[in-house]
Design a protein around this motif. Structure first.
Motif, PDB file in Angstrom:
ATOM      1  N   TRP A   1      48.098  50.128  58.953  1.00 33.63           N
ATOM      2  CA  TRP A   1      47.451  51.138  58.116  1.00 33.63           C
ATOM      3  C   TRP A   1      48.487  51.743  57.172  1.00 33.63           C
ATOM      4  CZ3 TRP A   1      49.535  56.042  58.613  1.00 33.63           C
ATOM      5  CH2 TRP A   1      50.279  56.316  59.790  1.00 33.63           C
ATOM      6  N   THR A   2      48.088  52.494  56.156  1.00 37.96           N
ATOM      7  CA  THR A   2      46.859  52.341  55.397  1.00 37.96           C
ATOM      8  C   THR A   2      47.236  51.475  54.204  1.00 37.96           C
ATOM      9  OG1 THR A   2      46.036  54.504  56.091  1.00 37.96           O
ATOM     10  CG2 THR A   2      45.062  53.575  54.107  1.00 37.96           C
ATOM     11  N   VAL A   3      46.757  50.242  54.200  1.00 36.85           N
ATOM     12  CA  VAL A   3      47.205  49.215  53.253  1.00 36.85           C
ATOM     13  C   VAL A   3      46.321  49.259  52.010  1.00 36.85           C
ATOM     14  CG1 VAL A   3      47.680  46.759  52.941  1.00 36.85           C
ATOM     15  CG2 VAL A   3      47.994  47.818  55.190  1.00 36.85           C
ATOM     16  N   ASN A   4      46.832  49.907  50.964  1.00 34.19           N
ATOM     17  CA  ASN A   4      46.075  50.075  49.727  1.00 34.19           C
ATOM     18  C   ASN A   4      46.730  49.350  48.556  1.00 34.19           C
ATOM     19  OD1 ASN A   4      44.313  51.812  51.114  1.00 34.19           O
ATOM     20  ND2 ASN A   4      45.611  53.586  50.679  1.00 34.19           N
ATOM     21  N   ASN A   5      47.586  48.388  48.865  1.00 32.88           N
ATOM     22  CA  ASN A   5      48.314  47.639  47.858  1.00 32.88           C
ATOM     23  C   ASN A   5      48.149  46.149  48.157  1.00 32.88           C
ATOM     24  OD1 ASN A   5      50.893  46.109  47.051  1.00 32.88           O
ATOM     25  ND2 ASN A   5      51.085  47.998  45.859  1.00 32.88           N
ATOM     26  N   VAL A   6      47.705  45.403  47.171  1.00 32.78           N
ATOM     27  CA  VAL A   6      47.409  43.986  47.380  1.00 32.78           C
ATOM     28  C   VAL A   6      48.657  43.197  47.769  1.00 32.78           C
ATOM     29  CG1 VAL A   6      46.574  41.868  46.279  1.00 32.78           C
ATOM     30  CG2 VAL A   6      45.388  44.029  45.862  1.00 32.78           C
ATOM     31  N   THR A   7      49.790  43.523  47.173  1.00 27.27           N
ATOM     32  CA  THR A   7      51.036  42.814  47.485  1.00 27.27           C
ATOM     33  C   THR A   7      51.435  43.019  48.946  1.00 27.27           C
ATOM     34  OG1 THR A   7      51.812  43.047  45.202  1.00 27.27           O
ATOM     35  CG2 THR A   7      53.469  42.561  46.885  1.00 27.27           C
ATOM     36  N   ILE A   8      51.336  44.253  49.421  1.00 27.48           N
ATOM     37  CA  ILE A   8      51.654  44.539  50.822  1.00 27.48           C
ATOM     38  C   ILE A   8      50.668  43.826  51.740  1.00 27.48           C
ATOM     39  CG2 ILE A   8      51.739  46.376  52.579  1.00 27.48           C
ATOM     40  CD1 ILE A   8      52.783  48.223  50.327  1.00 27.48           C
ATOM     41  N   TYR A   9      49.414  43.815  51.350  1.00 27.49           N
ATOM     42  CA  TYR A   9      48.389  43.111  52.130  1.00 27.49           C
ATOM     43  C   TYR A   9      48.742  41.628  52.261  1.00 27.49           C
ATOM     44  CZ  TYR A   9      43.835  41.023  53.207  1.00 27.49           C
ATOM     45  OH  TYR A   9      42.813  40.296  53.762  1.00 27.49           O
ATOM     46  N   GLU A  10      49.146  41.015  51.153  1.00 33.92           N
ATOM     47  CA  GLU A  10      49.492  39.593  51.180  1.00 33.92           C
ATOM     48  C   GLU A  10      50.715  39.346  52.071  1.00 33.92           C
ATOM     49  OE1 GLU A  10      47.739  37.234  50.101  1.00 33.92           O
ATOM     50  OE2 GLU A  10      46.337  38.192  48.726  1.00 33.92           O
ATOM     51  N   GLU A  11      51.680  40.261  52.047  1.00 29.72           N
ATOM     52  CA  GLU A  11      52.864  40.135  52.899  1.00 29.72           C
ATOM     53  C   GLU A  11      52.474  40.173  54.374  1.00 29.72           C
ATOM     54  OE1 GLU A  11      55.352  43.332  51.682  1.00 29.72           O
ATOM     55  OE2 GLU A  11      56.010  42.350  49.814  1.00 29.72           O
ATOM     56  N   LEU A  12      51.591  41.085  54.723  1.00 28.85           N
ATOM     57  CA  LEU A  12      51.139  41.212  56.109  1.00 28.85           C
ATOM     58  C   LEU A  12      50.330  39.990  56.543  1.00 28.85           C
ATOM     59  CD1 LEU A  12      50.166  44.981  55.974  1.00 28.85           C
ATOM     60  CD2 LEU A  12      51.952  44.015  57.439  1.00 28.85           C
ATOM     61  N   LYS A  13      49.509  39.481  55.642  1.00 29.41           N
ATOM     62  CA  LYS A  13      48.731  38.275  55.948  1.00 29.41           C
ATOM     63  C   LYS A  13      49.646  37.102  56.274  1.00 29.41           C
ATOM     64  CE  LYS A  13      45.178  36.816  53.687  1.00 29.41           C
ATOM     65  NZ  LYS A  13      44.283  36.394  52.583  1.00 29.41           N
ATOM     66  N   LYS A  14      50.742  36.964  55.519  1.00 33.62           N
ATOM     67  CA  LYS A  14      51.687  35.869  55.762  1.00 33.62           C
ATOM     68  C   LYS A  14      52.316  35.979  57.150  1.00 33.62           C
ATOM     69  CE  LYS A  14      52.894  35.075  50.903  1.00 33.62           C
ATOM     70  NZ  LYS A  14      53.963  35.212  49.879  1.00 33.62           N
ATOM     71  N   GLN A  15      52.404  37.211  57.662  1.00 35.19           N
ATOM     72  CA  GLN A  15      52.957  37.427  59.003  1.00 35.19           C
ATOM     73  C   GLN A  15      51.888  37.297  60.087  1.00 35.19           C
ATOM     74  OE1 GLN A  15      55.904  40.746  59.355  1.00 35.19           O
ATOM     75  NE2 GLN A  15      55.332  41.138  57.227  1.00 35.19           N
ATOM     76  N   ASN A  16      50.651  36.970  59.675  1.00 34.97           N
ATOM     77  CA  ASN A  16      49.524  36.781  60.597  1.00 34.97           C
ATOM     78  C   ASN A  16      49.116  38.061  61.307  1.00 34.97           C
ATOM     79  OD1 ASN A  16      49.178  33.967  60.095  1.00 34.97           O
ATOM     80  ND2 ASN A  16      50.949  33.546  61.401  1.00 34.97           N
ATOM     81  N   VAL A  17      49.157  39.185  60.577  1.00 35.02           N
ATOM     82  CA  VAL A  17      48.599  40.410  61.143  1.00 35.02           C
ATOM     83  C   VAL A  17      47.091  40.206  61.289  1.00 35.02           C
ATOM     84  CG1 VAL A  17      48.086  41.650  58.982  1.00 35.02           C
ATOM     85  CG2 VAL A  17      48.744  42.936  61.031  1.00 35.02           C
ATOM     86  N   ALA A  18      46.527  40.681  62.388  1.00 33.12           N
ATOM     87  CA  ALA A  18      45.107  40.414  62.654  1.00 33.12           C
ATOM     88  C   ALA A  18      44.182  41.283  61.815  1.00 33.12           C
ATOM     89  CB  ALA A  18      44.819  40.617  64.139  1.00 33.12           C
ATOM     90  N   PHE A  19      44.589  42.543  61.594  1.00 28.08           N
ATOM     91  CA  PHE A  19      43.735  43.493  60.879  1.00 28.08           C
ATOM     92  C   PHE A  19      44.574  44.354  59.940  1.00 28.08           C
ATOM     93  CE2 PHE A  19      41.962  42.793  65.108  1.00 28.08           C
ATOM     94  CZ  PHE A  19      40.662  42.434  64.831  1.00 28.08           C
ATOM     95  N   VAL A  20      43.933  44.835  58.884  1.00 27.29           N
ATOM     96  CA  VAL A  20      44.494  45.934  58.103  1.00 27.29           C
ATOM     97  C   VAL A  20      43.421  46.996  57.933  1.00 27.29           C
ATOM     98  CG1 VAL A  20      46.194  44.540  56.850  1.00 27.29           C
ATOM     99  CG2 VAL A  20      43.924  44.936  55.847  1.00 27.29           C
ATOM    100  N   THR A  21      43.861  48.238  57.928  1.00 21.00           N
ATOM    101  CA  THR A  21      42.978  49.373  57.672  1.00 21.00           C
ATOM    102  C   THR A  21      43.292  49.892  56.276  1.00 21.00           C
ATOM    103  OG1 THR A  21      42.965  49.909  60.026  1.00 21.00           O
ATOM    104  CG2 THR A  21      42.255  51.634  58.516  1.00 21.00           C
ATOM    105  N   THR A  22      42.254  50.097  55.467  1.00 16.03           N
ATOM    106  CA  THR A  22      42.478  50.328  54.040  1.00 16.03           C
ATOM    107  C   THR A  22      41.442  51.258  53.427  1.00 16.03           C
ATOM    108  OG1 THR A  22      42.610  49.222  51.874  1.00 16.03           O
ATOM    109  CG2 THR A  22      41.157  48.218  53.520  1.00 16.03           C
ATOM    110  N   ASN A  23      41.862  51.959  52.360  1.00  8.65           N
ATOM    111  CA  ASN A  23      40.928  52.760  51.569  1.00  8.65           C
ATOM    112  C   ASN A  23      40.211  51.930  50.516  1.00  8.65           C
ATOM    113  OD1 ASN A  23      41.638  55.130  52.910  1.00  8.65           O
ATOM    114  ND2 ASN A  23      43.216  55.678  51.423  1.00  8.65           N
TER     115      ASN A  23
END
Length: 248
Positions: free
Chosen positions: A218-240
Motif C-alpha cells: 500500500w498505497t500504490v498510486n504510481n504506475v511505475t512503482i506498480y510495475e516494479e512490484l509486479k516484477k517482484q511477484n507481489v500478490a496484491f496492491v492496495t491503491t487509490n
C-alpha cells in the motif's frame, strides 16, 4: 487432446495465480464526480470495477458502536470518546450518513465476488483493542461474511487476537518492521506493507512468497512503482487508483 487441454488449464491457473490483483483503498472514491473515502458509495463503486477487494477502516465509539472511518476524529469529535448519537449528526462530505460497520457490510454483501478487506484500527489499550476485535469478528460471522472477509491491522495485538478467535481467517500485518520469517513465526498469514518498506528490503517479497505468505503493498498510486512490484511477484496492491491499475 485431453492432455493438451489439461496442460493449458494448468498453465492458465498458474498465470492467474501469478497476476497481481487490485484492492481499492477505502473504496473507489476518486471518481467523476468524486465521492468520499470509506463511504457506502465508494464501496459500491469498487464493486462495479470487478476487482479483487475493497479495504476499509473499523473503529469503535465510546458507547461500543462499530463504525467505518479512517481518522481518529469525525469532524472535530474523537470517535473513541464520543457516542454514536452525536457522531451521526455530522454527515460525510458527500452527504451520506456516518456509516456503521453493519451498514457497510450490508452493502458489501450485495456483491460476493468482492473481498472485504477489514482494517481494524489500533485503540488506546489492549482491552479496547480486544473488545473492538471481538465485536468485529462476531458481526462478520453473524452476517455470514466469513469467506468474503480478510483482515489487516497496524496492531500486532489485533492481528494475533483475530487469529486466536478465528484461526482460519486470513490476517496480514501492516506496520512494516517484521521480516517475512517473523510474520511466519507470529502465526500470521501475510505482510501488507507500504511500498517503501519493500524498496528498502528488496528480498522480502520473494522471501514471503517462498514461505507461503500473502504479499500486499500500500498505497500504490504510481504506475511505475506498480510495475516494479509486479516484477517482484507481489500478490496484491492496495491503491487509490484501482481503475487505472486494473488493466495494467
Amino acid at each position: 487432446m485431453k492432455k493438451v487441454i489439461l496442460g493449458l488449464a494448468i498453465v492458465s491457473t498458474m498465470v492467474m495465480k501469478a497476476q497481481t490483483r487490485i484492492i481499492a483503498h477505502r473504496g473507489y472514491w476518486q471518481t467523476q464526480p468524486p465521492t468520499t473515502e470509506n463511504s457506502l458509495k465508494s464501496l459500491e463503486n469498487a464493486q462495479k470495477l470487478k476487482i479483487y477487494g475493497s479495504e476499509f477502516d473499523v473503529r469503535m465509539t465510546k458507547d461500543g458502536v462499530l463504525v467505518v472511518n479512517h481518522d481518529e476524529h469525525h469532524s472535530k469529535m474523537e470517535i473513541s470518546e464520543t457516542g454514536f448519537k452525536d457522531l451521526k449528526k455530522v454527515e460525510l462530505s458527500n452527504g451520506e450518513s456516518f456509516p456503521t460497520l453493519k451498514d457497510y457490510l450490508k452493502q458489501g454483501k450485495k456483491d460476493k465476488s468482492l473481498k472485504l478487506i477489514v482494517e481494524i484500527k489500533p485503540d488506546k489499550t489492549k482491552e479496547k483493542e480486544d473488545e473492538l476485535t471481538a465485536k468485529t469478528v462476531k458481526m462478520i460471522k453473524d452476517m455470514k461474511l466469513d469467506s468474503q472477509s480478510e483482515f489487516i491491522s497496524f496492531s500486532l495485538n489485533i492481528c494475533k487476537e483475530i487469529k486466536r478467535l478465528e484461526p482460519a481467517f486470513k490476517v496480514q500485518y501492516l506496520n512494516g518492521e517484521l521480516s517475512p520469517q517473523q510474520i511466519k513465526e507470529e502465526g500470521l498469514d501475510g505482510l501488507d506493507y507500504h511500498y517503501s518498506v519493500f524498496q528498502k528490503n528488496p528480498t522480502w517479497i520473494s522471501e514471503a512468497n517462498a514461505l507461503g505468505l500473502i504479499t500486499n503493498s500500500w498505497t500504490v498510486n504510481n504506475v511505475t512503482i506498480y510495475e516494479e512490484l509486479k516484477k517482484q511477484n507481489v500478490a496484491f496492491v492496495t491503491t487509490n487508483i484501482p481503475d487505472q491499475l486494473m488493466n495494467k
